[in-house]
Design a protein around this motif. Sequence first.
Motif, PDB file in Angstrom:
ATOM      1  N   SER A 114       0.955  -1.130   0.069  1.00  0.00           N
ATOM      2  CA  SER A 114      -0.208  -0.230   0.007  1.00  0.00           C
ATOM      3  C   SER A 114       0.892   1.151   0.001  1.00  0.00           C
ATOM      4  CB  SER A 114      -0.864   0.102   1.033  1.00  0.00           C
ATOM      5  OG  SER A 114      -1.845  -1.023   1.322  1.00  0.00           O
ATOM      6  N   ASN A 115       2.017   1.203   0.693  1.00  0.00           N
ATOM      7  CA  ASN A 115       2.883   2.157   0.676  1.00  0.00           C
ATOM      8  C   ASN A 115       3.516   2.467  -0.572  1.00  0.00           C
ATOM      9  OD1 ASN A 115       2.503   2.742   3.518  1.00  0.00           O
ATOM     10  ND2 ASN A 115       4.160   1.152   4.346  1.00  0.00           N
ATOM     11  N   SER A 116       3.701   1.485  -1.321  1.00  0.00           N
ATOM     12  CA  SER A 116       4.338   1.596  -2.506  1.00  0.00           C
ATOM     13  C   SER A 116       3.225   2.188  -3.698  1.00  0.00           C
ATOM     14  CB  SER A 116       4.872   0.163  -3.019  1.00  0.00           C
ATOM     15  OG  SER A 116       5.191   0.263  -4.275  1.00  0.00           O
ATOM     16  N   LEU A 117       2.065   1.656  -3.515  1.00  0.00           N
ATOM     17  CA  LEU A 117       0.987   2.154  -4.158  1.00  0.00           C
ATOM     18  C   LEU A 117       0.798   3.905  -4.167  1.00  0.00           C
ATOM     19  CD1 LEU A 117      -1.978  -0.466  -4.046  1.00  0.00           C
ATOM     20  CD2 LEU A 117      -0.448   0.288  -6.030  1.00  0.00           C
ATOM     21  N   GLU A 118       0.964   4.135  -2.804  1.00  0.00           N
ATOM     22  CA  GLU A 118       0.465   5.676  -2.454  1.00  0.00           C
ATOM     23  C   GLU A 118       1.864   6.441  -3.317  1.00  0.00           C
ATOM     24  OE1 GLU A 118       0.721   6.192   1.742  1.00  0.00           O
ATOM     25  OE2 GLU A 118      -1.523   5.422   1.770  1.00  0.00           O
ATOM     26  N   LYS A 119       3.088   5.842  -3.176  1.00  0.00           N
ATOM     27  CA  LYS A 119       4.328   6.473  -3.947  1.00  0.00           C
ATOM     28  C   LYS A 119       3.953   6.431  -5.445  1.00  0.00           C
ATOM     29  CE  LYS A 119       7.724   5.433  -0.370  1.00  0.00           C
ATOM     30  NZ  LYS A 119       8.830   4.801   0.115  1.00  0.00           N
ATOM     31  N   GLU A 120       3.590   5.306  -5.814  1.00  0.00           N
ATOM     32  CA  GLU A 120       3.039   5.395  -7.446  1.00  0.00           C
ATOM     33  C   GLU A 120       2.096   6.617  -7.638  1.00  0.00           C
ATOM     34  OE1 GLU A 120       1.842   2.312 -10.757  1.00  0.00           O
ATOM     35  OE2 GLU A 120       2.079   1.742  -8.665  1.00  0.00           O
ATOM     36  N   SER A 121       1.129   6.525  -6.862  1.00  0.00           N
ATOM     37  CA  SER A 121      -0.087   7.375  -7.064  1.00  0.00           C
ATOM     38  C   SER A 121       0.440   9.069  -7.270  1.00  0.00           C
ATOM     39  CB  SER A 121      -1.222   7.481  -6.010  1.00  0.00           C
ATOM     40  OG  SER A 121      -2.100   8.530  -6.181  1.00  0.00           O
ATOM     41  N   GLN A 122       1.609   9.168  -6.304  1.00  0.00           N
ATOM     42  CA  GLN A 122       1.919  10.599  -6.181  1.00  0.00           C
ATOM     43  C   GLN A 122       2.727  10.731  -7.360  1.00  0.00           C
ATOM     44  OE1 GLN A 122       4.246  10.665  -2.696  1.00  0.00           O
ATOM     45  NE2 GLN A 122       2.280  10.663  -1.262  1.00  0.00           N
ATOM     46  N   ALA A 123       3.478   9.735  -8.056  1.00  0.00           N
ATOM     47  CA  ALA A 123       4.481  10.010  -9.088  1.00  0.00           C
ATOM     48  C   ALA A 123       3.497  10.139 -10.133  1.00  0.00           C
ATOM     49  CB  ALA A 123       5.305   9.014  -9.213  1.00  0.00           C
ATOM     50  N   ILE A 124       2.476   9.223 -10.431  1.00  0.00           N
ATOM     51  CA  ILE A 124       1.594   9.556 -11.651  1.00  0.00           C
ATOM     52  C   ILE A 124       0.967  11.025 -11.469  1.00  0.00           C
ATOM     53  CG2 ILE A 124      -0.595   8.651 -12.760  1.00  0.00           C
ATOM     54  CD1 ILE A 124       0.267   6.107 -11.635  1.00  0.00           C
ATOM     55  N   ALA A 125       0.381  11.368 -10.356  1.00  0.00           N
ATOM     56  CA  ALA A 125      -0.157  12.801 -10.437  1.00  0.00           C
ATOM     57  C   ALA A 125       0.966  13.752 -10.884  1.00  0.00           C
ATOM     58  CB  ALA A 125      -0.537  13.018  -8.770  1.00  0.00           C
ATOM     59  N   THR A 126       1.999  13.805 -10.375  1.00  0.00           N
ATOM     60  CA  THR A 126       3.226  14.741 -10.762  1.00  0.00           C
ATOM     61  C   THR A 126       3.389  14.649 -12.244  1.00  0.00           C
ATOM     62  OG1 THR A 126       4.076  14.437  -8.671  1.00  0.00           O
ATOM     63  CG2 THR A 126       5.610  15.267 -10.326  1.00  0.00           C
ATOM     64  N   GLU A 127       3.505  13.303 -12.858  1.00  0.00           N
ATOM     65  CA  GLU A 127       3.757  13.386 -14.250  1.00  0.00           C
ATOM     66  C   GLU A 127       2.463  13.885 -15.169  1.00  0.00           C
ATOM     67  OE1 GLU A 127       4.699  10.071 -17.528  1.00  0.00           O
ATOM     68  OE2 GLU A 127       4.602   9.456 -15.308  1.00  0.00           O
TER      69      GLU A 127
END
Length: 640
Positions: free
Chosen positions: A92-105
């Motif tokens: 879940s922590n990894s998904l949160e980081k992925e979500s933040q990265a996608i949002a930034t992109e």
Amino acid sequence: MISINHLTVAFGGFTLLDDISFHISERERIGLVGKNGAGKSTVMKILCGLQQPTTGRVDRPAHYTIGYLPQVMEHHSGHTVMEETMTAFAASNSLEKESQAIATELTQRTDYESAAYLALIDRLNEINDHLALESSEPPAVRAQKTLLGLGFRETDFDRPTETFSQGWNMRVELAKILLQSPDLLLLDEPTNHLDIESIEWLEDYLKNYRGALMLVSHDRRFLDHVTNRTVEILLGHIHDYKVNYSQYVQLRQERMATQLAAWENQQRMIDKTEDFIARFRYKPTKSNQVQSRIKALEKMDRIQIDETDNATLTVKFPPAPRSGDVAFKATGLTAGYPPKVVFRDAEIEIRRGEKVAFIGRNGEGKTTLMRIIMGELAPMAGEARIGHQVKIGYYAQNQDDVLDKNLTVFETLDRIAVGDIRTRLRDILAQFLFRGEDIDKKVSVLSGGERARLGMARLMLQPYNLLALDEPTNHMDIKSKDILKQALKTYDGTLVVVSHDRDFLDGLVDKLYEFRDGRVREHLGGVDDFLQKRKLETLQELERHFSPPVPEEKPQTAARQDFQARKMASKDERKLRNRIAFLEKEIGKRESRMKQLEEILSHPSPQEDILERTREYLECKRDADEMTGEWGSLMEQIEY
């Protein structure tokens, strides 16, 4: 959805799975059934990628997650129970980081109509949907609730995992898998190391689980309560039924009966047709009719009867020699492993011919009492006596501790058999499905079910009049358990059994001893009678009153602080102080009563209703906690 397409698994000239195909849809609840060695665990390992099929493939969507609980696993050390459980949220922590990265992109891209941009949007929505399902409670609270449901106490949370048995470490792994909330749960005999209370909790959890489930279990009730589809593996082939286990058994019998009747009708017609052809083949006047019937036979779709594996146990215990009227008696029995006391002041009497079950949470003393009965452990206080001329046959919970892995199946019995029984060892092993080359297998290569059968075969070597069986059905398939149950029902000696299998105990035992909170209580009747008397739908309700700790409140927002300030300004300070005084008085009353109840519960009299006192204690504690929280909030307002 996950799809299994034309899977074949073969090795050493033997085909375990032969061109099987089926699908698993969202939220499906599948019971995977079949005899020990049919290939159930193999299917699960292939689904999660731990094993490759000989031919065929498994198709699943991208980002499809699978949680797998095997029968035997490696356990982690170096962490406390809570620390190890919290590792479940790494994904879940990894998904949160992925979500933040996608949002930034997404904020940096301008190709709004491109396939790549839309794919990022889809992935972000998928991640957010997944995280939203888990965000109802903080991870620590979810972990606490899951561990409590699986039988841990709050005092266990800070204990290192290496201080727990294999069974309890399995519960930690199960907790981690459940908390990960995968798209598909694969659970291979999850109830083997769970007590009845934890099984009931797991049932409720799985009923409400949002993902798909595939379950291997030899607990008929568990399958009925949790699954709505049954996939049977029989002699390498798949038979799929859209019903739970009990309905599957009925439909399977009906299908086999209908199939057999249709086959017999067709055979009669074929026999008549072939007889007609044989009689008139060379008569010119009948040539047209003969040729017509020959063509009809050639075009006929021949009905095939599904192969069945009819190999079953044939258990019949030797007649029990007569013993004294009392098989075992304990008075004021306190037991444990110094300095730890497991239970105290137990009064137990088991009479000749009684069938008795020991039930309760793991670690409450069931196996400890078994060891006292066997003379392997001395009481810490009180008295424990075996009756006159009682001869005990013991089946240990962990057969690995009893069986020598270096011996063969035949040698295991041959080493301990004496007298004329040695001439019947092959017949005894055949009764437990060890035939031909099976008797030369090393114990080290046997499956859990095979070791269970071999352990039970050892009880055939002498005529015992008291059978002490500690979890005898672990790893046994359902058909074998049913046969063992019927054999024990007709056994004319005394039976003492430790089991968490409700279906196995139902109709077998007529008295129970419940082990709970350091006490042993007698209950007359069977398992269902026990539940009805206590007015409990399940044994789990006894644990429902133990709520997990209230999580710390998140820091208040500026808007919330402003609201509190305005609310404080409008309050009358005198009323506020009166309320604080009232709360302090009531909290004192609750704490005083809790101390009284603690004294009662630590040394209860035989007439004391421990359940009622426990409920009262927990209600006082809940009230005190709520009022203390309110008191703290009001004190902060005054200081503010």
